[in-house]
Design a protein around this motif. Structure first.
Motif, PDB file in Angstrom:
ATOM      1  N   GLU A   8      15.067  -9.720 -21.636  1.00 15.76           N
ATOM      2  CA  GLU A   8      15.624  -8.997 -20.772  1.00 15.76           C
ATOM      3  C   GLU A   8      15.110  -7.791 -20.353  1.00 15.76           C
ATOM      4  OE1 GLU A   8      20.333  -9.565 -21.032  1.00 15.76           O
ATOM      5  OE2 GLU A   8      19.282  -8.984 -22.887  1.00 15.76           O
ATOM      6  N   PRO A   9      14.948  -7.645 -19.113  1.00 19.78           N
ATOM      7  CA  PRO A   9      14.131  -6.332 -18.619  1.00 19.78           C
ATOM      8  C   PRO A   9      15.020  -5.128 -18.901  1.00 19.78           C
ATOM      9  CG  PRO A   9      14.593  -7.731 -16.794  1.00 19.78           C
ATOM     10  CD  PRO A   9      14.940  -8.614 -18.031  1.00 19.78           C
ATOM     11  N   LEU A  10      14.614  -4.050 -19.018  1.00 22.81           N
ATOM     12  CA  LEU A  10      15.448  -2.598 -19.407  1.00 22.81           C
ATOM     13  C   LEU A  10      16.438  -2.352 -18.163  1.00 22.81           C
ATOM     14  CD1 LEU A  10      15.994  -0.698 -21.318  1.00 22.81           C
ATOM     15  CD2 LEU A  10      14.024   0.711 -20.453  1.00 22.81           C
ATOM     16  N   GLU A  11      15.741  -2.764 -17.048  1.00 20.84           N
ATOM     17  CA  GLU A  11      16.607  -2.514 -15.484  1.00 20.84           C
ATOM     18  C   GLU A  11      17.870  -3.012 -15.570  1.00 20.84           C
ATOM     19  OE1 GLU A  11      13.510  -3.672 -14.994  1.00 20.84           O
ATOM     20  OE2 GLU A  11      12.491  -1.752 -15.513  1.00 20.84           O
ATOM     21  N   GLU A  12      17.717  -4.272 -15.922  1.00 21.08           N
ATOM     22  CA  GLU A  12      18.897  -5.241 -16.132  1.00 21.08           C
ATOM     23  C   GLU A  12      20.055  -4.822 -17.142  1.00 21.08           C
ATOM     24  OE1 GLU A  12      20.020  -9.675 -17.353  1.00 21.08           O
ATOM     25  OE2 GLU A  12      18.213  -9.504 -16.123  1.00 21.08           O
ATOM     26  N   LEU A  13      19.730  -4.311 -18.332  1.00 22.58           N
ATOM     27  CA  LEU A  13      20.609  -3.684 -19.131  1.00 22.58           C
ATOM     28  C   LEU A  13      21.411  -2.366 -18.750  1.00 22.58           C
ATOM     29  CD1 LEU A  13      18.388  -4.131 -22.540  1.00 22.58           C
ATOM     30  CD2 LEU A  13      20.376  -5.361 -21.831  1.00 22.58           C
ATOM     31  N   GLY A  14      20.641  -1.609 -17.981  1.00 18.32           N
ATOM     32  CA  GLY A  14      21.230  -0.626 -17.405  1.00 18.32           C
ATOM     33  C   GLY A  14      22.263  -0.616 -16.185  1.00 18.32           C
ATOM     34  N   THR A  15      21.973  -1.736 -15.622  1.00 16.39           N
ATOM     35  CA  THR A  15      22.937  -2.152 -14.689  1.00 16.39           C
ATOM     36  C   THR A  15      24.298  -2.754 -15.061  1.00 16.39           C
ATOM     37  OG1 THR A  15      21.973  -4.260 -14.284  1.00 16.39           O
ATOM     38  CG2 THR A  15      21.393  -2.450 -12.573  1.00 16.39           C
ATOM     39  N   ARG A  16      24.406  -3.391 -16.040  1.00 12.10           N
ATOM     40  CA  ARG A  16      25.249  -4.232 -17.050  1.00 12.10           C
ATOM     41  C   ARG A  16      26.336  -3.290 -17.350  1.00 12.10           C
ATOM     42  NH1 ARG A  16      23.169  -8.617 -21.064  1.00 12.10           N
ATOM     43  NH2 ARG A  16      22.643  -9.710 -19.421  1.00 12.10           N
ATOM     44  N   ALA A  17      25.699  -1.913 -18.021  1.00 13.38           N
ATOM     45  CA  ALA A  17      26.812  -1.097 -18.487  1.00 13.38           C
ATOM     46  C   ALA A  17      27.473   0.001 -17.436  1.00 13.38           C
ATOM     47  CB  ALA A  17      25.833  -0.138 -19.536  1.00 13.38           C
ATOM     48  N   ARG A  18      26.973  -0.339 -16.265  1.00 11.42           N
ATOM     49  CA  ARG A  18      27.399   0.594 -15.110  1.00 11.42           C
ATOM     50  C   ARG A  18      28.915   0.284 -14.478  1.00 11.42           C
ATOM     51  NH1 ARG A  18      23.379   3.995 -12.934  1.00 11.42           N
ATOM     52  NH2 ARG A  18      21.310   3.365 -13.771  1.00 11.42           N
ATOM     53  N   CYS A  19      29.446   1.199 -14.049  1.00 11.71           N
ATOM     54  CA  CYS A  19      30.629   0.861 -13.439  1.00 11.71           C
ATOM     55  C   CYS A  19      30.545   0.038 -12.231  1.00 11.71           C
ATOM     56  CB  CYS A  19      31.607   2.200 -13.107  1.00 11.71           C
ATOM     57  SG  CYS A  19      33.006   2.210 -12.274  1.00 11.71           S
ATOM     58  N   PHE A  59      37.204   3.730 -14.772  1.00 14.98           N
ATOM     59  CA  PHE A  59      35.842   2.948 -15.118  1.00 14.98           C
ATOM     60  C   PHE A  59      36.290   1.516 -15.219  1.00 14.98           C
ATOM     61  CE2 PHE A  59      33.201   1.044 -18.420  1.00 14.98           C
ATOM     62  CZ  PHE A  59      32.127   1.135 -17.826  1.00 14.98           C
ATOM     63  N   THR A  60      35.495   0.653 -14.360  1.00 15.72           N
ATOM     64  CA  THR A  60      35.500  -0.534 -14.246  1.00 15.72           C
ATOM     65  C   THR A  60      33.955  -1.472 -14.468  1.00 15.72           C
ATOM     66  OG1 THR A  60      35.606  -0.516 -11.955  1.00 15.72           O
ATOM     67  CG2 THR A  60      37.705  -0.689 -13.028  1.00 15.72           C
ATOM     68  N   PRO A  61      33.884  -1.930 -15.584  1.00 16.00           N
ATOM     69  CA  PRO A  61      32.598  -2.466 -15.785  1.00 16.00           C
ATOM     70  C   PRO A  61      31.950  -3.426 -14.639  1.00 16.00           C
ATOM     71  CG  PRO A  61      33.845  -2.537 -17.785  1.00 16.00           C
ATOM     72  CD  PRO A  61      34.664  -2.269 -16.551  1.00 16.00           C
ATOM     73  N   GLY A  62      30.988  -3.485 -14.261  1.00 16.04           N
ATOM     74  CA  GLY A  62      30.495  -4.234 -13.208  1.00 16.04           C
ATOM     75  C   GLY A  62      30.275  -5.504 -13.789  1.00 16.04           C
ATOM     76  N   PRO A  63      29.686  -6.521 -13.029  1.00 13.66           N
ATOM     77  CA  PRO A  63      29.483  -7.856 -13.323  1.00 13.66           C
ATOM     78  C   PRO A  63      28.657  -8.175 -14.376  1.00 13.66           C
ATOM     79  CG  PRO A  63      28.770  -7.652 -10.978  1.00 13.66           C
ATOM     80  CD  PRO A  63      29.274  -6.429 -11.476  1.00 13.66           C
ATOM     81  N   VAL A  64      28.654  -8.944 -15.378  1.00 17.19           N
ATOM     82  CA  VAL A  64      27.789  -9.198 -16.455  1.00 17.19           C
ATOM     83  C   VAL A  64      26.687  -9.942 -16.111  1.00 17.19           C
ATOM     84  CG1 VAL A  64      27.691  -9.780 -19.005  1.00 17.19           C
ATOM     85  CG2 VAL A  64      29.519  -8.630 -17.912  1.00 17.19           C
TER      86      VAL A  64
END
Length: 64
Positions: A8-19, A59-64
């Motif tokens: 998994e690319p690091l950028e993808e992990l960052g977007t997963r945790a975002r609201c 806070f509403t997590p974004g799509p996984v």
């Protein structure tokens, strides 16, 4: 936290945790008292400190 796999690319992990507003959970932290012991914890649930309550109230997590 999300476990990271080597594929998994690091950028993808960052977007997963975002609201869904695009900001990190730390921008939504609120202080919640702990009944036992008189301490507190930080929970990502409050309004976004960057967007403001009028735009992003919780806070509403974004799509996984």
């Amino acid at each position: 936290m999300v476990a990271r796999s080597s594929s998994e690319p690091l950028e993808e992990l960052g977007t997963r945790a975002r609201c869904r507003c695009g900001h990190l959970p730390t921008h939504h932290m609120v202080v919640v008292p702990i009944e036992v012991g008189g301490g507190f914890r930080l929970d990502p649930m409050g309004p976004c400190a960057l967007c403001g309550e009028a735009v992003c109230r919780r806070f509403t997590p974004g799509p996984v």
